[in-house]
Design a protein around this motif. Structure first.
Motif, PDB file in Angstrom:
ATOM      1  N   GLY A  60     -16.412  -0.517  -6.798  1.00  0.00           N
ATOM      2  CA  GLY A  60     -15.227  -0.900  -5.776  1.00  0.00           C
ATOM      3  C   GLY A  60     -14.518  -2.181  -6.084  1.00  0.00           C
ATOM      4  N   LEU A  61     -14.761  -2.614  -7.136  1.00  0.00           N
ATOM      5  CA  LEU A  61     -14.188  -3.790  -7.661  1.00  0.00           C
ATOM      6  C   LEU A  61     -12.475  -3.645  -8.213  1.00  0.00           C
ATOM      7  CD1 LEU A  61     -17.174  -5.604  -9.382  1.00  0.00           C
ATOM      8  CD2 LEU A  61     -16.123  -6.153  -7.195  1.00  0.00           C
ATOM      9  N   ILE A  62     -12.351  -2.508  -8.512  1.00  0.00           N
ATOM     10  CA  ILE A  62     -10.843  -2.285  -9.031  1.00  0.00           C
ATOM     11  C   ILE A  62      -9.858  -3.071  -8.330  1.00  0.00           C
ATOM     12  CG2 ILE A  62      -9.103  -0.557  -9.951  1.00  0.00           C
ATOM     13  CD1 ILE A  62     -11.408   0.999 -11.092  1.00  0.00           C
ATOM     14  N   PRO A  63      -9.634  -2.744  -7.027  1.00  0.00           N
ATOM     15  CA  PRO A  63      -8.468  -3.445  -6.344  1.00  0.00           C
ATOM     16  C   PRO A  63      -8.713  -5.036  -6.289  1.00  0.00           C
ATOM     17  CG  PRO A  63      -9.650  -1.641  -4.953  1.00  0.00           C
ATOM     18  CD  PRO A  63     -10.321  -1.837  -6.008  1.00  0.00           C
ATOM     19  N   LEU A  64      -9.836  -5.534  -6.418  1.00  0.00           N
ATOM     20  CA  LEU A  64      -9.878  -6.915  -6.437  1.00  0.00           C
ATOM     21  C   LEU A  64      -9.364  -7.503  -7.657  1.00  0.00           C
ATOM     22  CD1 LEU A  64     -10.834  -9.596  -5.229  1.00  0.00           C
ATOM     23  CD2 LEU A  64     -13.327  -9.163  -6.002  1.00  0.00           C
ATOM     24  N   LEU A  65      -9.854  -6.793  -8.896  1.00  0.00           N
ATOM     25  CA  LEU A  65      -9.356  -6.962 -10.085  1.00  0.00           C
ATOM     26  C   LEU A  65      -8.019  -7.135 -10.091  1.00  0.00           C
ATOM     27  CD1 LEU A  65     -12.208  -5.473 -12.584  1.00  0.00           C
ATOM     28  CD2 LEU A  65     -12.155  -7.705 -11.974  1.00  0.00           C
ATOM     29  N   LYS A  66      -7.587  -5.995  -9.839  1.00  0.00           N
ATOM     30  CA  LYS A  66      -5.934  -6.004 -10.006  1.00  0.00           C
ATOM     31  C   LYS A  66      -5.172  -6.957  -9.137  1.00  0.00           C
ATOM     32  CE  LYS A  66      -5.559  -1.195 -10.842  1.00  0.00           C
ATOM     33  NZ  LYS A  66      -5.017   0.264 -10.628  1.00  0.00           N
ATOM     34  N   GLU A  67      -5.809  -7.412  -7.957  1.00  0.00           N
ATOM     35  CA  GLU A  67      -5.265  -8.487  -7.124  1.00  0.00           C
ATOM     36  C   GLU A  67      -5.596  -9.839  -7.851  1.00  0.00           C
ATOM     37  OE1 GLU A  67      -6.439 -10.920  -3.077  1.00  0.00           O
ATOM     38  OE2 GLU A  67      -6.818  -8.552  -3.138  1.00  0.00           O
ATOM     39  N   GLU A  68      -6.552 -10.436  -8.386  1.00  0.00           N
ATOM     40  CA  GLU A  68      -6.764 -11.447  -9.115  1.00  0.00           C
ATOM     41  C   GLU A  68      -5.898 -11.350 -10.270  1.00  0.00           C
ATOM     42  OE1 GLU A  68      -9.047 -13.940  -7.690  1.00  0.00           O
ATOM     43  OE2 GLU A  68      -8.446 -12.682  -6.218  1.00  0.00           O
ATOM     44  N   VAL A  69      -5.704 -10.432 -11.026  1.00  0.00           N
ATOM     45  CA  VAL A  69      -4.966 -10.454 -12.336  1.00  0.00           C
ATOM     46  C   VAL A  69      -3.579 -10.770 -12.019  1.00  0.00           C
ATOM     47  CG1 VAL A  69      -4.358  -9.160 -14.258  1.00  0.00           C
ATOM     48  CG2 VAL A  69      -6.647  -9.323 -13.678  1.00  0.00           C
ATOM     49  N   ALA A  70      -2.887  -9.894 -10.854  1.00  0.00           N
ATOM     50  CA  ALA A  70      -1.886 -10.100 -10.502  1.00  0.00           C
ATOM     51  C   ALA A  70      -1.479 -11.534  -9.817  1.00  0.00           C
ATOM     52  CB  ALA A  70      -1.415  -8.956  -9.410  1.00  0.00           C
ATOM     53  N   GLY A  71      -2.338 -12.104  -9.533  1.00  0.00           N
ATOM     54  CA  GLY A  71      -2.198 -13.291  -9.033  1.00  0.00           C
ATOM     55  C   GLY A  71      -2.291 -14.457 -10.114  1.00  0.00           C
ATOM     56  N   GLY A  72      -2.440 -14.254 -11.202  1.00  0.00           N
ATOM     57  CA  GLY A  72      -2.647 -14.745 -12.362  1.00  0.00           C
ATOM     58  C   GLY A  72      -3.807 -15.301 -12.867  1.00  0.00           C
ATOM     59  N   LYS A  73      -5.043 -14.900 -12.379  1.00  0.00           N
ATOM     60  CA  LYS A  73      -6.064 -15.673 -12.904  1.00  0.00           C
ATOM     61  C   LYS A  73      -6.408 -14.986 -14.241  1.00  0.00           C
ATOM     62  CE  LYS A  73      -9.600 -16.155  -9.905  1.00  0.00           C
ATOM     63  NZ  LYS A  73     -10.465 -15.729  -8.890  1.00  0.00           N
ATOM     64  N   LEU A  74      -6.981 -15.957 -15.391  1.00  0.00           N
ATOM     65  CA  LEU A  74      -7.343 -15.575 -16.455  1.00  0.00           C
ATOM     66  C   LEU A  74      -8.463 -14.620 -16.361  1.00  0.00           C
ATOM     67  CD1 LEU A  74      -6.957 -19.054 -18.312  1.00  0.00           C
ATOM     68  CD2 LEU A  74      -4.947 -17.285 -17.852  1.00  0.00           C
ATOM     69  N   LEU A  75      -8.233 -13.479 -17.321  1.00  0.00           N
ATOM     70  CA  LEU A  75      -9.187 -12.630 -17.686  1.00  0.00           C
ATOM     71  C   LEU A  75      -9.230 -12.259 -19.133  1.00  0.00           C
ATOM     72  CD1 LEU A  75     -10.745  -9.834 -16.664  1.00  0.00           C
ATOM     73  CD2 LEU A  75      -8.815  -8.720 -17.015  1.00  0.00           C
ATOM     74  N   LEU A  76     -10.727 -12.094 -19.403  1.00  0.00           N
ATOM     75  CA  LEU A  76     -11.146 -11.967 -20.919  1.00  0.00           C
ATOM     76  C   LEU A  76     -12.006 -10.732 -20.857  1.00  0.00           C
ATOM     77  CD1 LEU A  76     -11.396 -12.872 -23.944  1.00  0.00           C
ATOM     78  CD2 LEU A  76     -13.737 -13.896 -23.421  1.00  0.00           C
ATOM     79  N   GLY A  77     -11.272  -9.672 -21.610  1.00  0.00           N
ATOM     80  CA  GLY A  77     -11.711  -8.370 -22.070  1.00  0.00           C
ATOM     81  C   GLY A  77     -12.478  -8.512 -23.235  1.00  0.00           C
ATOM     82  N   ILE A  78     -13.784  -7.655 -23.168  1.00  0.00           N
ATOM     83  CA  ILE A  78     -14.577  -7.533 -24.431  1.00  0.00           C
ATOM     84  C   ILE A  78     -14.914  -6.163 -24.760  1.00  0.00           C
ATOM     85  CG2 ILE A  78     -16.615  -8.449 -25.341  1.00  0.00           C
ATOM     86  CD1 ILE A  78     -16.788 -11.088 -24.104  1.00  0.00           C
ATOM     87  N   CYS A  79     -14.730  -5.851 -26.021  1.00  0.00           N
ATOM     88  CA  CYS A  79     -15.072  -4.403 -26.501  1.00  0.00           C
ATOM     89  C   CYS A  79     -14.423  -3.447 -25.917  1.00  0.00           C
ATOM     90  CB  CYS A  79     -16.386  -4.367 -26.859  1.00  0.00           C
ATOM     91  SG  CYS A  79     -17.161  -2.899 -27.816  1.00  0.00           S
ATOM     92  N   VAL A  80     -15.159  -2.713 -25.005  1.00  0.00           N
ATOM     93  CA  VAL A  80     -14.446  -1.549 -24.176  1.00  0.00           C
ATOM     94  C   VAL A  80     -13.881  -2.268 -22.967  1.00  0.00           C
ATOM     95  CG1 VAL A  80     -14.985   0.644 -22.879  1.00  0.00           C
ATOM     96  CG2 VAL A  80     -16.393  -0.007 -25.116  1.00  0.00           C
ATOM     97  N   GLY A  81     -14.370  -3.612 -22.770  1.00  0.00           N
ATOM     98  CA  GLY A  81     -13.703  -4.233 -21.557  1.00  0.00           C
ATOM     99  C   GLY A  81     -12.165  -4.485 -21.996  1.00  0.00           C
ATOM    100  N   LEU A  82     -11.814  -4.728 -23.294  1.00  0.00           N
ATOM    101  CA  LEU A  82     -10.451  -4.514 -23.870  1.00  0.00           C
ATOM    102  C   LEU A  82      -9.823  -3.330 -23.539  1.00  0.00           C
ATOM    103  CD1 LEU A  82      -8.758  -5.826 -27.168  1.00  0.00           C
ATOM    104  CD2 LEU A  82      -8.684  -3.615 -26.519  1.00  0.00           C
TER     105      LEU A  82
END
Length: 204
Positions: A60-82
């Protein structure tokens, strides 16, 4: 605090240990309030693209992740997270990615070489270093990091690729798109070089 997103996949404890070794305040969490209050986000991932997206959807975290990233919060993806930052993957054609970066994830075509691409390989940085990227303070084309993957991202906009590696063909090793940073390799398993990359992310 740096929130390491727990959605049931990923090498979470190794990632957390790497941040702790640098004295960074980072914790594993799936709590929306903690994710929302965090200064930065880390999105690990191991296994299949489709399984990662399924778990992320069920969290259930996808809408929150999209909101946070759209708001400018820095995100680091790793491996399949990329990889799940992209639109989709040949590995799981039925699964839709997060779509943060336009492009597809494709299978490595390394004639005569074993796939998965596993072990240490050299990074080729695509851009001059700056204090605003993951590779500040690292030597150009001399650093080795640890990979475990059978698929790699192919962005529509090639300018987002910040590092590549060679394994039968040129593979995307890292990307940056505005406030999104990601590595196909595992910085938490890449010794001093990996720790420097994590430290650079903490300093951004």
């Amino acid at each position: 605090m740096i929130a390491i997103i727990d959605y049931g996949v990923g090498n979470l404890f190794s990632v957390e240990k790497a941040f702790a070794a640098l004295g960074a305040e980072a914790g594993i969490t799936s709590n929306p309030l903690e994710i929302k209050s965090a200064d930065k986000l880390v999105l690990p991932g191991v296994g299949a693209f489709g399984d990662c997206m399924k778990n992320l959807e069920e969290s259930g975290l996808i809408p929150l992740l999209k909101e946070e990233v759209a708001g400018g919060k820095l995100l680091l993806g790793i491996c399949v997270g990329l990889q799940i930052l992209f639109d989709g993957s040949e590995e799981s054609s039925e699964a839709q990615g997060l779509g943060f970066i336009s492009g597809q994830v494709k299978k490595i075509q390394a004639d005569g070489l074993k796939v998965p691409h596993m072990g240490w390989n050299r990074l080729h940085m695509c851009k001059p270093h700056s204090t605003q990227d993951l590779f500040a303070g690292l030597a150009q084309d001399k650093e080795y990091v640890y990979f475990v993957h059978s698929y790699y991202a192919v962005p529509e906009d090639k300018s987002v690729v910040t590092a590549t590696t060679d394994y039968g063909e040129t593979l995307t090793a890292a990307v940056q798109a505005k406030n999104i940073f990601a590595t196909q390799f595992h910085p938490e398993k890449s010794g001093d070089v990996g720790l420097r990359i994590i430290e650079n992310f903490c300093r951004l």
